[in-house]
Design a protein around this motif. Structure first.
Motif, PDB file in Angstrom:
ATOM      1  N   HIS A   1       0.818  -1.217   0.000  1.00 26.58           N
ATOM      2  CA  HIS A   1       0.000   0.000   0.000  1.00 26.58           C
ATOM      3  C   HIS A   1       0.851   1.267   0.000  1.00 26.58           C
ATOM      4  O   HIS A   1       0.383   2.334   0.398  1.00 26.58           O
ATOM      5  N   GLU A   2       2.067   1.133  -0.489  1.00 30.62           N
ATOM      6  CA  GLU A   2       3.031   2.230  -0.434  1.00 30.62           C
ATOM      7  C   GLU A   2       2.504   3.521  -1.070  1.00 30.62           C
ATOM      8  O   GLU A   2       2.590   4.592  -0.467  1.00 30.62           O
ATOM      9  N   GLU A   3       1.970   3.424  -2.260  1.00 32.42           N
ATOM     10  CA  GLU A   3       1.522   4.631  -2.967  1.00 32.42           C
ATOM     11  C   GLU A   3       0.426   5.354  -2.187  1.00 32.42           C
ATOM     12  O   GLU A   3       0.491   6.569  -1.983  1.00 32.42           O
ATOM     13  N   GLN A   4      -0.576   4.621  -1.748  1.00 33.81           N
ATOM     14  CA  GLN A   4      -1.680   5.224  -1.004  1.00 33.81           C
ATOM     15  C   GLN A   4      -1.185   5.807   0.330  1.00 33.81           C
ATOM     16  O   GLN A   4      -1.554   6.919   0.706  1.00 33.81           O
TER      17      GLN A   4
ATOM     18  N   ARG B   1       1.898   6.763   1.166  1.00 32.54           N
ATOM     19  CA  ARG B   1       2.760   7.921   0.912  1.00 32.54           C
ATOM     20  C   ARG B   1       1.922   9.167   0.623  1.00 32.54           C
ATOM     21  O   ARG B   1       2.177  10.249   1.147  1.00 32.54           O
ATOM     22  N   LYS B   2       0.892   8.995  -0.210  1.00 30.05           N
ATOM     23  CA  LYS B   2       0.019  10.108  -0.568  1.00 30.05           C
ATOM     24  C   LYS B   2      -0.704  10.666   0.669  1.00 30.05           C
ATOM     25  O   LYS B   2      -0.769  11.866   0.879  1.00 30.05           O
TER      26      LYS B   2
END
Length: 120
Positions: free
Chosen positions: A105-108, A110-111
Protein backbone atom coordinates in the motif's frame (compact mmCIF):
# COMPACT_ATOMS: atom_id res chain seq x y z
CA UNK A 1 15.63 7.97 32.74
CA UNK A 2 12.04 9.09 32.24
CA UNK A 3 9.47 7.13 34.23
CA UNK A 4 5.79 7.20 33.30
CA UNK A 5 3.58 8.72 35.96
CA UNK A 6 0.56 6.59 35.14
CA UNK A 7 0.32 2.85 34.78
CA UNK A 8 -0.17 1.64 31.20
CA UNK A 9 -3.47 0.11 30.15
CA UNK A 10 -2.64 -3.56 29.55
CA UNK A 11 -6.11 -4.96 29.03
CA UNK A 12 -5.52 -6.67 25.67
CA UNK A 13 -2.81 -7.99 23.40
CA UNK A 14 -2.71 -4.80 21.32
CA UNK A 15 -2.04 -2.74 24.44
CA UNK A 16 0.77 -5.10 25.42
CA UNK A 17 2.38 -5.02 21.98
CA UNK A 18 2.03 -1.25 21.82
CA UNK A 19 3.72 -0.87 25.19
CA UNK A 20 6.68 -3.04 24.10
CA UNK A 21 7.08 -1.66 20.54
CA UNK A 22 6.09 1.97 21.11
CA UNK A 23 9.00 4.06 19.91
CA UNK A 24 9.84 5.44 16.51
CA UNK A 25 12.85 3.20 15.88
CA UNK A 26 12.16 -0.01 17.83
CA UNK A 27 10.75 -2.04 14.94
CA UNK A 28 13.64 -1.05 12.69
CA UNK A 29 16.15 -1.80 15.45
CA UNK A 30 14.71 -5.29 15.89
CA UNK A 31 14.78 -5.85 12.13
CA UNK A 32 18.38 -4.71 11.70
CA UNK A 33 19.62 -6.64 14.74
CA UNK A 34 17.93 -9.73 13.33
CA UNK A 35 19.74 -9.11 10.02
CA UNK A 36 23.08 -9.17 11.84
CA UNK A 37 23.80 -5.49 12.54
CA UNK A 38 24.87 -5.75 16.16
CA UNK A 39 27.09 -2.83 17.09
CA UNK A 40 25.53 0.51 18.09
CA UNK A 41 27.61 2.28 15.43
CA UNK A 42 26.26 -0.09 12.75
CA UNK A 43 22.70 0.58 13.89
CA UNK A 44 23.37 4.33 13.88
CA UNK A 45 24.53 4.09 10.25
CA UNK A 46 21.40 2.11 9.31
CA UNK A 47 19.14 4.71 11.01
CA UNK A 48 20.94 8.04 10.49
CA UNK A 49 17.85 10.14 11.34
CA UNK A 50 17.87 8.87 14.93
CA UNK A 51 20.14 10.42 17.53
CA UNK A 52 22.57 8.16 19.37
CA UNK A 53 20.79 9.01 22.65
CA UNK A 54 17.37 7.94 21.36
CA UNK A 55 18.76 4.74 19.86
CA UNK A 56 20.45 3.89 23.16
CA UNK A 57 17.24 4.54 25.09
CA UNK A 58 15.18 2.37 22.75
CA UNK A 59 17.80 -0.39 22.75
CA UNK A 60 17.71 -0.33 26.56
CA UNK A 61 13.91 -0.65 26.52
CA UNK A 62 14.09 -3.54 24.04
CA UNK A 63 16.60 -5.18 26.36
CA UNK A 64 14.34 -4.60 29.40
CA UNK A 65 11.48 -6.24 27.48
CA UNK A 66 13.78 -9.20 26.71
CA UNK A 67 13.57 -8.72 22.93
CA UNK A 68 17.31 -8.14 22.54
CA UNK A 69 20.31 -8.99 24.68
CA UNK A 70 23.45 -6.92 25.14
CA UNK A 71 26.95 -8.31 25.40
CA UNK A 72 29.69 -6.03 26.72
CA UNK A 73 33.25 -7.13 25.91
CA UNK A 74 35.88 -6.32 28.57
CA UNK A 75 38.19 -4.38 26.26
CA UNK A 76 39.23 -0.74 26.05
CA UNK A 77 37.35 1.05 24.67
CA UNK A 78 34.34 -1.07 25.65
CA UNK A 79 32.75 -3.03 22.82
CA UNK A 80 29.00 -3.66 22.88
CA UNK A 81 26.97 -5.99 20.68
CA UNK A 82 23.25 -6.63 20.58
CA UNK A 83 21.55 -9.82 19.50
CA UNK A 84 17.92 -10.74 19.16
CA UNK A 85 16.57 -13.13 21.78
CA UNK A 86 14.39 -16.15 21.06
CA UNK A 87 11.47 -14.09 22.38
CA UNK A 88 12.37 -11.20 20.06
CA UNK A 89 12.67 -13.63 17.17
CA UNK A 90 8.95 -14.39 17.52
CA UNK A 91 8.24 -10.78 16.45
CA UNK A 92 10.16 -11.02 13.16
CA UNK A 93 7.28 -12.64 11.18
CA UNK A 94 4.96 -9.91 12.49
CA UNK A 95 7.40 -7.16 11.48
CA UNK A 96 7.82 -8.82 8.07
CA UNK A 97 4.02 -8.87 7.59
CA UNK A 98 3.73 -5.20 8.55
CA UNK A 99 6.54 -4.33 6.11
CA UNK A 100 4.87 -6.28 3.31
CA UNK A 101 1.57 -4.52 4.01
CA UNK A 102 3.37 -1.17 3.82
CA UNK A 103 5.03 -2.16 0.53
CA UNK A 104 1.69 -3.29 -0.91
CA UNK A 105 0.00 0.00 0.00
CA UNK A 106 3.03 2.23 -0.43
CA UNK A 107 1.52 4.63 -2.97
CA UNK A 108 -1.68 5.22 -1.00
CA UNK A 109 0.14 5.54 2.33
CA UNK A 110 2.76 7.92 0.91
CA UNK A 111 0.02 10.11 -0.57
CA UNK A 112 -1.94 10.20 2.70
CA UNK A 113 1.12 10.94 4.82
CA UNK A 114 2.33 13.73 2.53
CA UNK A 115 -1.20 15.20 2.40
CA UNK A 116 -1.42 15.19 6.20
CA UNK A 117 1.99 16.89 6.50
CA UNK A 118 0.99 19.59 4.01
CA UNK A 119 -2.09 20.43 6.08
CA UNK A 120 -0.09 21.00 9.27
Amino acid sequence: MYKKKTLPNLSCGLDLVGEVLYGKWKIRLLWFINEGYQRPSELQRKIPDASRRVLNMQLKELEEHELVSRLIYPVMPPKVEYSITDFGQTLIPVILAIGQWGDKHEEQLRKLILKTNEED
